[in-house]
Every structure is written in C-alpha cells, then in structure tokens.
Design a protein around this motif. Structure first.
Motif, short mmCIF file in Angstrom:
data_model
loop_
_atom_site.label_atom_id
_atom_site.label_comp_id
_atom_site.label_asym_id
_atom_site.label_seq_id
_atom_site.Cartn_x
_atom_site.Cartn_y
_atom_site.Cartn_z
N GLY A 8 0.82 -1.21 0.00
CA GLY A 8 0.00 0.00 0.00
C GLY A 8 0.85 1.25 0.00
O GLY A 8 0.55 2.23 -0.70
N THR A 37 -3.79 9.05 -3.59
CA THR A 37 -4.67 7.90 -3.36
C THR A 37 -5.45 8.10 -2.08
O THR A 37 -5.04 8.85 -1.19
CB THR A 37 -3.85 6.60 -3.27
N ALA A 57 -7.77 3.04 0.74
CA ALA A 57 -7.09 2.03 -0.07
C ALA A 57 -5.83 1.54 0.63
O ALA A 57 -5.51 0.35 0.61
CB ALA A 57 -6.74 2.60 -1.44
N HIS A 58 -5.13 2.45 1.26
CA HIS A 58 -3.93 2.08 2.02
C HIS A 58 -4.32 1.27 3.26
O HIS A 58 -3.63 0.32 3.63
CB HIS A 58 -3.13 3.32 2.39
#
Length: 122
Positions: free
Chosen positions: A38, A49, A53-54
C-alpha cells in the motif's frame, strides 16, 4: 509401535513441524509484503490515493501476519501433544525433541511483535 527403538515417528512429526514452521514464516512474510505494498502504491502513484485504499492493504497484511503466528502456535501445540504420546524408546538417546517447539513459538512471538509494530506505525 514395537518395543524396539524406532525414531521414525518422531522424525516424521518433526519434519511436519518444520514444514508448518516454513508455512508460518511464509505467511508472515507475505503479510508484510502486502502491508508494505500500500505504501509503495501510494509512493508510485501520480495522483493522490485514498487513505482507505492504504488501510485495506494494512488490514489484509496484518491478518496474514496474525494467521502465520497462529499457525506457528497451533503446530507447536500439535507437535507437543504427539511428543507426549510417544514412548521413551521412540526417542534417540540424548535427542532434544522440544527445540522445534521453541523455534516455532519464537517465530510466533516475533510475528506478533511485527504485527504490533506495524499496527502502531499506522
């Protein structure tokens, strides 16, 4: 088993424990790679981002690490139960059969420490 000295069962169980040890180390390493992927994606991305998502890679990576630590503990428990069922004649003279358990539990503790360190760093 017969009353003759025959350590084949012990050695087969030890090979199985070592296979589970390799599996737990692989799961822990795979979890670390997923967790760090990530960060790599975020660094290589030209667009910003999302934090979620991380977070997904962190959670999945930590789950793999915890599963790897659990596998190490469970396999050590199974091996210890098998050792308790063997007769003294099944052990070669002077053979320390419990070192595999110590190594596996060490891997489990280090995996849990890694998971804690990664969790705290996020």
């Amino acid at each position: 088993m017969s009353d003759e000295k025959d350590p084949r069962v012990l050695f087969a169980a030890e090979r199985t424990l070592l296979a589970w040890n390799r599996t737990s180390i692989a799961l822990i390493a795979f979890g670390f790679v997923i967790e760090r992927s990530g960060m790599l994606i975020r660094l290589l991305s030209s667009e910003p981002t999302e934090k979620s998502a991380h977070l997904v890679t962190v959670i999945i990576g930590l789950m793999f690490i915890l599963i790897g630590a659990g596998v190490a503990v469970f396999s050590s428990r199974q091996y210890a139960r098998l050792l308790a069922s063997l007769k003294p004649s099944d052990f070669p003279d002077g053979y320390a059969a419990r070192w595999g358990i110590a190594v596996n539990l060490g891997v489990a503790v280090l995996g849990l420490l890694l998971a804690a360190a990664l969790f705290v760093s996020h």
